[in-house]
Design a protein around this motif. Structure first.
Motif, short mmCIF file in Angstrom:
data_model
loop_
_atom_site.label_atom_id
_atom_site.label_comp_id
_atom_site.label_asym_id
_atom_site.label_seq_id
_atom_site.Cartn_x
_atom_site.Cartn_y
_atom_site.Cartn_z
N ALA A 54 -10.22 8.29 -7.48
CA ALA A 54 -8.87 7.90 -7.86
C ALA A 54 -8.01 9.12 -8.17
O ALA A 54 -6.82 9.15 -7.82
CB ALA A 54 -8.91 6.96 -9.07
N PHE A 55 -8.59 10.14 -8.79
CA PHE A 55 -7.82 11.36 -9.08
C PHE A 55 -7.36 12.03 -7.79
O PHE A 55 -6.28 12.60 -7.73
CB PHE A 55 -8.64 12.34 -9.92
CG PHE A 55 -8.81 11.91 -11.35
CD1 PHE A 55 -7.83 11.19 -12.02
CD2 PHE A 55 -9.96 12.22 -12.03
CE1 PHE A 55 -7.99 10.79 -13.34
CE2 PHE A 55 -10.14 11.83 -13.35
CZ PHE A 55 -9.15 11.12 -14.01
N LEU A 56 -8.16 11.94 -6.75
CA LEU A 56 -7.76 12.49 -5.47
C LEU A 56 -6.54 11.75 -4.92
O LEU A 56 -5.57 12.37 -4.47
CB LEU A 56 -8.92 12.40 -4.47
CG LEU A 56 -8.60 12.95 -3.10
CD1 LEU A 56 -8.77 14.46 -3.10
CD2 LEU A 56 -9.48 12.32 -2.07
N PHE A 57 -6.57 10.43 -4.97
CA PHE A 57 -5.43 9.64 -4.51
C PHE A 57 -4.21 9.88 -5.39
O PHE A 57 -3.08 9.97 -4.89
CB PHE A 57 -5.78 8.14 -4.47
CG PHE A 57 -6.54 7.75 -3.24
CD1 PHE A 57 -5.92 7.59 -2.02
CD2 PHE A 57 -7.90 7.50 -3.31
CE1 PHE A 57 -6.62 7.22 -0.88
CE2 PHE A 57 -8.63 7.14 -2.19
CZ PHE A 57 -7.98 6.99 -0.97
N LEU A 58 -4.41 9.99 -6.70
CA LEU A 58 -3.30 10.26 -7.61
C LEU A 58 -2.68 11.62 -7.30
O LEU A 58 -1.46 11.75 -7.24
CB LEU A 58 -3.78 10.21 -9.06
CG LEU A 58 -2.70 10.43 -10.12
CD1 LEU A 58 -1.61 9.38 -10.01
CD2 LEU A 58 -3.33 10.42 -11.51
N GLY A 59 -3.53 12.62 -7.07
CA GLY A 59 -3.03 13.94 -6.69
C GLY A 59 -2.23 13.89 -5.40
O GLY A 59 -1.21 14.57 -5.24
N GLY A 60 -2.69 13.08 -4.44
CA GLY A 60 -1.97 12.92 -3.19
C GLY A 60 -0.59 12.31 -3.41
O GLY A 60 0.39 12.73 -2.79
N ALA A 61 -0.50 11.35 -4.31
CA ALA A 61 0.79 10.73 -4.62
C ALA A 61 1.73 11.75 -5.25
O ALA A 61 2.90 11.87 -4.85
CB ALA A 61 0.60 9.53 -5.54
N ALA A 114 2.99 7.58 -0.24
CA ALA A 114 2.87 8.03 -1.64
C ALA A 114 2.61 6.83 -2.55
O ALA A 114 1.76 6.90 -3.46
CB ALA A 114 4.12 8.78 -2.07
N LEU A 115 3.31 5.73 -2.32
CA LEU A 115 3.10 4.52 -3.12
C LEU A 115 1.69 3.98 -2.91
O LEU A 115 1.02 3.58 -3.87
CB LEU A 115 4.15 3.46 -2.75
CG LEU A 115 4.04 2.14 -3.50
CD1 LEU A 115 4.21 2.35 -5.00
CD2 LEU A 115 5.06 1.15 -2.97
N PHE A 116 1.21 3.99 -1.67
CA PHE A 116 -0.15 3.55 -1.39
C PHE A 116 -1.15 4.41 -2.17
O PHE A 116 -2.08 3.89 -2.78
CB PHE A 116 -0.47 3.62 0.10
CG PHE A 116 -1.94 3.44 0.38
CD1 PHE A 116 -2.50 2.17 0.38
CD2 PHE A 116 -2.76 4.54 0.57
CE1 PHE A 116 -3.86 2.00 0.60
CE2 PHE A 116 -4.12 4.38 0.80
CZ PHE A 116 -4.68 3.11 0.80
N ASN A 117 -0.95 5.72 -2.16
CA ASN A 117 -1.86 6.62 -2.89
C ASN A 117 -1.88 6.27 -4.37
O ASN A 117 -2.95 6.23 -4.99
CB ASN A 117 -1.43 8.08 -2.71
CG ASN A 117 -1.84 8.69 -1.41
OD1 ASN A 117 -1.91 9.91 -1.30
ND2 ASN A 117 -2.10 7.90 -0.39
N LEU A 118 -0.71 6.02 -4.95
CA LEU A 118 -0.64 5.67 -6.37
C LEU A 118 -1.33 4.34 -6.65
O LEU A 118 -2.14 4.24 -7.58
CB LEU A 118 0.82 5.62 -6.82
CG LEU A 118 1.06 5.22 -8.27
CD1 LEU A 118 0.42 6.23 -9.22
CD2 LEU A 118 2.55 5.08 -8.55
N LEU A 119 -1.05 3.32 -5.84
CA LEU A 119 -1.68 2.01 -6.04
C LEU A 119 -3.19 2.09 -5.84
O LEU A 119 -3.95 1.46 -6.60
CB LEU A 119 -1.08 0.98 -5.08
CG LEU A 119 0.33 0.52 -5.39
CD1 LEU A 119 0.85 -0.37 -4.27
CD2 LEU A 119 0.37 -0.21 -6.72
N ALA A 120 -3.63 2.84 -4.85
CA ALA A 120 -5.07 2.98 -4.62
C ALA A 120 -5.74 3.61 -5.84
O ALA A 120 -6.80 3.16 -6.27
CB ALA A 120 -5.33 3.82 -3.37
N ALA A 121 -5.11 4.64 -6.40
CA ALA A 121 -5.68 5.29 -7.58
C ALA A 121 -5.82 4.31 -8.73
O ALA A 121 -6.89 4.19 -9.34
CB ALA A 121 -4.81 6.47 -8.00
N ILE A 122 -4.76 3.58 -9.01
CA ILE A 122 -4.79 2.63 -10.13
C ILE A 122 -5.81 1.53 -9.89
O ILE A 122 -6.62 1.21 -10.76
CB ILE A 122 -3.38 2.04 -10.36
CG1 ILE A 122 -2.43 3.14 -10.86
CG2 ILE A 122 -3.44 0.87 -11.35
CD1 ILE A 122 -0.97 2.73 -10.84
N CYS A 123 -5.79 0.95 -8.69
CA CYS A 123 -6.67 -0.18 -8.41
C CYS A 123 -8.14 0.22 -8.31
O CYS A 123 -9.02 -0.58 -8.63
CB CYS A 123 -6.21 -0.91 -7.15
SG CYS A 123 -4.66 -1.79 -7.42
#
Length: 121
Positions: free
Chosen positions: A14-21, A49-58
């Protein structure tokens, strides 16, 4: 131990996806150029970017962690295409392999749902 490992693995991915966002929002131009390089409109950086954020959270709290893991794996495999530049930049091949490894971890997560440490399935 398996539940704790599942949680830690989800957090790390998730941190990877958050960093991507964060990267896409703070400096979108490199991603805009990559997207445009295959003929797609650069404005797609914002839904990505929104997908990356949602993926991290979910991936951390749910819902549907297994589905997000599967979709995230497909996303990682797809985005490898942008980095497959053997002659132009050999370092990008490392990013391709990293994306494949992350996709592998996400596929394992998709096949083994967390039993604990999530807010909702």
């Amino acid at each position: 131990m398996a539940d704790l490992g599942n949680l830690i693995g989800r957090l790390l991915i998730a941190f990877l996806f958050l960093g991507g966002a964060v990267q896409k929002v703070s400096d979108p131009e490199p991603v805009v150029q990559m997207i445009a390089s295959i003929g797609l409109p650069g404005v797609l950086v914002w839904p990505v970017a929104l997908f990356n954020l949602l993926a991290a959270i979910c991936l951390i709290v749910g819902p549907r962690i297994q589905i997000w893991a599967l979709v995230g794996a497909l996303y990682c495999l797809f985005t490898s295409y942008f980095h497959f530049q053997l002659r132009a930049d050999p370092w990008q091949v490392t990013i391709v392999v990293k994306n494949w490894a992350i996709a592998g971890g996400l596929l394992i997560l998709a096949s083994q749902a967390p039993r604990r440490f999530y807010l909702w399935r």
